[in-house]
Design an enzyme around this catalytic site. Structure first.
Site, PDB file in Angstrom:
ATOM      1  N   ASP A  45      -1.360   1.744   0.406  1.00 15.44           N
ATOM      2  CA  ASP A  45      -1.636   2.808  -0.567  1.00 15.44           C
ATOM      3  C   ASP A  45      -1.900   2.206  -1.946  1.00 15.44           C
ATOM      4  O   ASP A  45      -2.261   2.917  -2.893  1.00 15.44           O
ATOM      5  CB  ASP A  45      -0.520   3.870  -0.598  1.00 15.44           C
ATOM      6  N   SER A  46      -1.789   0.867  -2.052  1.00 21.97           N
ATOM      7  CA  SER A  46      -2.218   0.167  -3.267  1.00 21.97           C
ATOM      8  C   SER A  46      -3.695   0.434  -3.537  1.00 21.97           C
ATOM      9  O   SER A  46      -4.176   0.186  -4.646  1.00 21.97           O
ATOM     10  CB  SER A  46      -1.978  -1.342  -3.133  1.00 21.97           C
ATOM     11  N   ASP A  84      -0.576   2.542   5.836  1.00 19.35           N
ATOM     12  CA  ASP A  84       0.525   2.741   4.893  1.00 19.35           C
ATOM     13  C   ASP A  84       0.720   4.233   4.636  1.00 19.35           C
ATOM     14  O   ASP A  84      -0.221   4.931   4.234  1.00 19.35           O
ATOM     15  CB  ASP A  84       0.163   2.018   3.587  1.00 19.35           C
ATOM     16  N   GLU A 183       9.799  -6.676  -0.828  1.00 21.24           N
ATOM     17  CA  GLU A 183       8.962  -6.819  -2.030  1.00 21.24           C
ATOM     18  C   GLU A 183       9.809  -7.116  -3.262  1.00 21.24           C
ATOM     19  O   GLU A 183      10.792  -6.407  -3.545  1.00 21.24           O
ATOM     20  CB  GLU A 183       8.136  -5.539  -2.250  1.00 21.24           C
TER      21      GLU A 183
HETATM   22  O1  KIV Z   1       0.341  -0.749  -0.587  1.00 22.58           O
HETATM   23  C1  KIV Z   1       0.423  -1.969  -0.495  1.00 22.58           C
HETATM   24  O2  KIV Z   1      -0.569  -2.690  -0.581  1.00 22.58           O
HETATM   25  C2  KIV Z   1       1.746  -2.550  -0.290  1.00 22.58           C
HETATM   26  C3  KIV Z   1       1.990  -3.972  -0.670  1.00 22.58           C
HETATM   27  C4  KIV Z   1       3.420  -4.275  -0.664  1.00 22.58           C
HETATM   28  C5  KIV Z   1       1.295  -4.990   0.112  1.00 22.58           C
HETATM   29  O3  KIV Z   1       2.612  -1.873   0.162  1.00 22.58           O
END
Ligand code: KIV
Length: 266
Positions: A45-46, A84, A183
């Protein structure tokens, strides 16, 4: 090469081989990541921040995640695709969690999902795993908790906070998670968690003792410049390369150098 499965992640841990992961959000980059032999692609979700230009990940929707995961799935031959779960797609209860996680597998072509949180999402992890949806848990700095955490800060620095993270790691393993993303936590704490768990740990800003590593693709290739966390290593500067190419194109058109006869029809 056959498709990588969650069993291969587990096998790598037992054989002390490192697991490699990156994020990807679209067809062209997912192809490159897959062809480079990366084990797992997280459609993170980044994407809210690095693709959509949002301030944080909170506004990202389930439909947007499905849209991006579909693009990635079309490109990937080998890597394990992990979707995600966005903010409020699982926090609202077990039924929502299973239904939304199921969409990643049923509609988008993912083979697993990731969600943020420890004890508070253990019931969701249990229910999803029981429904044959492999789950990667995610503790430490959880970006969807930015307002509670007061920013993107390293977690688990006090003895009490470290103890809580170790407990959370065991809780998500017992709930059925097939792996655990750590993380922004101290490297020795990540090492301790990695040793204690039988499922593989994937670190981002969690040091070298995790079973695997993940980074946000746009950080690695220099396409996100708003801020670069300390734990990122930038391996290329694609922004600079793209800028040079686009500027050259503009100049060529303005100076009547493009198109030449070579790019024209008779
Ligand atoms: O959304 C994302 O990219 C993540 C990172 C920790 C890789 O959760």
């Amino acid at each position: 090469m056959p498709k990588i499965t969650i069993n291969d992640f587990l096998k790598k841990k037992t054989e002390h081989k490192k697991i490699t992961m990156l994020t990807a959000y679209d067809y062209p980059f997912a192809r490159i990541v897959d062809e480079a032999g990366i084990d797992g692609i997280l459609v993170g979700d980044s994407l809210g921040m690095v693709v959509q230009g949002l301030e944080n990940t909170l506004p990202v929707t389930m439909d947007e995640m499905i849209y991006h995961t579909k693009m990635v799935a079309r490109a990937v031959q080998n890597a394990l695709i992990i979707g995600d779960m966005p903010f409020m797609s699982y926090q609202t209860g077990v039924d929502d969690a299973v239904r939304n996680a199921g969409r990643f597998l049923k509609e988008a072509g993912a083979a697993a999902v990731k969600l943020e949180g420890g004890a508070e999402v253990a019931e969701q992890i249990k229910a999803m795993s029981k429904s044959d949806i492999p789950v990667m848990a995610h503790i430490g700095l959880t970006p969807q908790s930015i307002h509670r955490m007061g920013g993107y800060k390293v977690q688990g620095k006090t003895e009490k906070a470290a103890k809580k993270l170790i407990e959370e790691a065991h809780i998500v393993e017992d709930a059925g998670a097939f792996s655990l993303l750590l993380e922004a936590i101290p490297m020795d704490l990540a090492g301790k968690i990695t040793k204690e768990l039988s499922i593989p740990t994937i670190g981002i800003g969690a040091g070298p003792y995790c079973d695997g590593q993940v980074l946000v693709l746009h950080d690695v290739i220099g396409l996100f410049e708003r801020f670069v966390p300390k734990f990122v290593k930038q391996y290329a500067n694609l922004k600079e390369e793209a800028f040079k190419a686009i500027k050259q194109y503009r100049e060529d058109v303005e100076n009547k150098k493009f198109p030449s006869k070579e790019q024209s029809f008779k």
